[in-house]
Design a protein around this motif. Structure first.
Motif, PDB file in Angstrom:
ATOM      1  N   ILE A   7       0.733  -1.163   0.073  1.00 45.61           N
ATOM      2  CA  ILE A   7      -0.061  -0.046  -0.034  1.00 45.61           C
ATOM      3  C   ILE A   7       0.840   1.374   0.091  1.00 45.61           C
ATOM      4  CG2 ILE A   7      -1.893  -1.122   1.174  1.00 45.61           C
ATOM      5  CD1 ILE A   7      -1.187   0.425   3.805  1.00 45.61           C
ATOM      6  N   SER A   8       0.613   2.413  -0.702  1.00 48.85           N
ATOM      7  CA  SER A   8       1.371   3.627  -0.800  1.00 48.85           C
ATOM      8  C   SER A   8       0.426   4.700   0.023  1.00 48.85           C
ATOM      9  CB  SER A   8       1.630   3.849  -1.912  1.00 48.85           C
ATOM     10  OG  SER A   8       0.430   4.150  -2.981  1.00 48.85           O
TER      11      SER A   8
ATOM     12  N   ARG B 220      -0.722  10.097   1.510  1.00 46.12           N
ATOM     13  CA  ARG B 220       0.148   9.254   0.649  1.00 46.12           C
ATOM     14  C   ARG B 220       1.428   9.280   1.460  1.00 46.12           C
ATOM     15  NH1 ARG B 220      -1.885   7.011  -4.429  1.00 46.12           N
ATOM     16  NH2 ARG B 220      -3.870   8.148  -4.607  1.00 46.12           N
ATOM     17  N   PHE B 221       1.932   7.978   1.639  1.00 41.91           N
ATOM     18  CA  PHE B 221       3.338   7.977   2.414  1.00 41.91           C
ATOM     19  C   PHE B 221       4.498   8.473   1.526  1.00 41.91           C
ATOM     20  CE2 PHE B 221       1.105   3.900   3.642  1.00 41.91           C
ATOM     21  CZ  PHE B 221       1.388   4.167   5.146  1.00 41.91           C
TER      22      PHE B 221
ATOM     23  N   TRP C  12       9.937   3.849  -2.275  1.00 42.33           N
ATOM     24  CA  TRP C  12       9.884   2.663  -1.734  1.00 42.33           C
ATOM     25  C   TRP C  12       8.276   2.270  -1.656  1.00 42.33           C
ATOM     26  CZ3 TRP C  12       9.127   0.972   3.665  1.00 42.33           C
ATOM     27  CH2 TRP C  12       9.586  -0.486   3.802  1.00 42.33           C
ATOM     28  N   PHE C  13       7.756   3.291  -1.076  1.00 40.18           N
ATOM     29  CA  PHE C  13       6.168   2.981  -0.672  1.00 40.18           C
ATOM     30  C   PHE C  13       5.497   2.867  -2.092  1.00 40.18           C
ATOM     31  CE2 PHE C  13       6.903   4.422   3.492  1.00 40.18           C
ATOM     32  CZ  PHE C  13       6.304   3.435   4.106  1.00 40.18           C
ATOM     33  N   ASN C  14       5.971   3.677  -3.058  1.00 36.73           N
ATOM     34  CA  ASN C  14       5.129   3.672  -4.523  1.00 36.73           C
ATOM     35  C   ASN C  14       5.731   2.433  -5.425  1.00 36.73           C
ATOM     36  OD1 ASN C  14       3.884   5.860  -3.614  1.00 36.73           O
ATOM     37  ND2 ASN C  14       5.008   7.235  -4.875  1.00 36.73           N
ATOM     38  N   ASN C  15       6.649   1.805  -4.991  1.00 31.79           N
ATOM     39  CA  ASN C  15       7.309   0.683  -5.823  1.00 31.79           C
ATOM     40  C   ASN C  15       7.640   1.049  -6.966  1.00 31.79           C
ATOM     41  OD1 ASN C  15       6.278  -2.718  -4.902  1.00 31.79           O
ATOM     42  ND2 ASN C  15       5.408  -0.831  -3.833  1.00 31.79           N
TER      43      ASN C  15
ATOM     44  N   MET D  40       1.603  -1.790  -8.883  1.00 32.84           N
ATOM     45  CA  MET D  40       0.628  -0.972  -8.141  1.00 32.84           C
ATOM     46  C   MET D  40      -0.644  -0.355  -8.763  1.00 32.84           C
ATOM     47  SD  MET D  40       1.982  -1.349  -5.239  1.00 32.84           S
ATOM     48  CE  MET D  40       1.167  -0.139  -4.226  1.00 32.84           C
ATOM     49  N   ASN D  41      -1.715   0.016  -8.118  1.00 30.13           N
ATOM     50  CA  ASN D  41      -2.712   0.771  -8.759  1.00 30.13           C
ATOM     51  C   ASN D  41      -2.455   2.163  -8.408  1.00 30.13           C
ATOM     52  OD1 ASN D  41      -5.023   2.246  -9.086  1.00 30.13           O
ATOM     53  ND2 ASN D  41      -6.414   0.371  -9.251  1.00 30.13           N
ATOM     54  N   PRO D  42      -2.324   3.105  -9.322  1.00 29.42           N
ATOM     55  CA  PRO D  42      -1.915   4.287  -8.912  1.00 29.42           C
ATOM     56  C   PRO D  42      -3.032   5.263  -8.344  1.00 29.42           C
ATOM     57  CG  PRO D  42      -2.154   4.283 -11.173  1.00 29.42           C
ATOM     58  CD  PRO D  42      -2.174   2.908 -10.674  1.00 29.42           C
TER      59      PRO D  42
END
Length: 301
Positions: free
Chosen positions: A16-17, A27-28, A150-153, A171-173
């Motif tokens: 999760i981001s 948002r992280f 990192w959180f956003n991969n 990831m789903n943006p």
């Protein structure tokens, strides 16, 4: 007796981001940027006091530098990766959704310096004194901000089997969550070099080095910031060569690789020019209305 299988080691990424807090989506990535700003400001204030300034002056300048830097970072990202937002089937309004990620450090520093110059003039502080004081703090901010990737991969290198390989999810943006496989588990894109981690550690090491050099040597005004440019871009040049995520290229190299190389050469030239100057100090330039000239204490006779 059979030996147990050695577990496959890897550096995991979050699935999760973002998270919801009432009606707000936090948002992280934004939290990491905010943490970097706070830590960088604290260190800058401490170093500016050592040069004769005050914490209030630091905060006044940062209040100008940060908004300018965020706008500059976003502009650089949108300009150099414009295909993400403009063209058939693209959402141009996404260019404004900065909380989804996408800040170019080159634009952030460039326009941030413009804001800092405005703030320094209003606060009655020498711009070079602030720049030298801020250089290690800026690196700390960058080091913490990288964990938003990192959180956003995102921001990863080529595929690898190293024990510290980075697991990247699809990831789903929009939702900020990893896409799921038919079995209901997070879908793994692959395992890659953790270039975001390399850059974060490099920034911390360079920040420590700049503090040591600034204390041990009488570096000329502006020379500490010049060394920031030299060391950071040297590392960034190497990290850009390692990255495998999509980016626009020019003559076979990523645009950011060219920028890092050009800034490295410029930083070396700037350091050679400034290193012999007197050390930067907070000297009153032209104070604004809210900052009267400091009263200098008379030395005892």
């Amino acid at each position: 007796m059979r030996a147990s299988a050695v577990p496959d080691l890897f550096f995991p990424s979050p699935t999760i981001s973002a998270f919801d807090l009432g009606p707000l989506t936090i948002r992280f990535y934004a939290l990491c940027i905010l943490a970097g700003i706070v830590a960088g400001t604290w260190l800058t204030a401490r170093r500016l006091r050592e040069r004769g300034g005050t914490t209030a002056q630091t905060l006044d300048i940062v209040m100008w530098a940060v908004p300018f830097g965020i706008v500059g970072g976003r502009l650089y990202h949108v300009i150099t990766d414009n295909q993400l937002y403009f063209g058939p089937g693209k959402d141009p309004w996404g260019a404004l959704r900065i909380w989804e990620g996408g800040l170019g450090i080159w634009g952030a520093v460039a326009l941030g310096l413009v804001g800092a110059a405005v703030g320094a003039r209003r606060a009655g502080v020498s711009f070079t004194a602030f720049a030298d004081a801020a250089a290690p703090g800026l690196l700390i901010a960058q080091a913490l901000g990288r964990w938003g990737n990192w959180f956003n991969n995102e921001l990863y290198g080529g595929p690898t089997n190293l024990p510290w390989k980075l697991q990247i999810h699809k990831m789903n943006p929009v939702t900020g969550q990893a896409l799921l496989t038919p079995e209901g588990t997070p879908e793994v894109l692959g395992y890659f070099q953790p270039t975001f981690l390399y850059e974060s550690l490099w920034c911390l090491a360079v920040a420590a080095l700049l503090i040591i050099l600034d204390r041990r040597f009488l570096l000329g005004a502006g020379a500490v910031f010049a060394l920031y440019i030299v060391f950071y871009t040297a590392g960034r040049f190497g990290f850009e060569l390692m990255r495998s995520d999509y980016a626009n290229t020019m003559l076979g190299l990523r645009v950011n690789t060219w920028v890092a190389g050009l800034l490295l050469v410029s930083g070396l030239a700037l350091f050679q020019t400034l290193k012999a100057r007197p050390r930067s100090r907070v000297l009153t330039t032209k104070p604004g209305p809210s900052h009267p000239p400091p009263v200098r204490e008379e030395e005892p006779t």
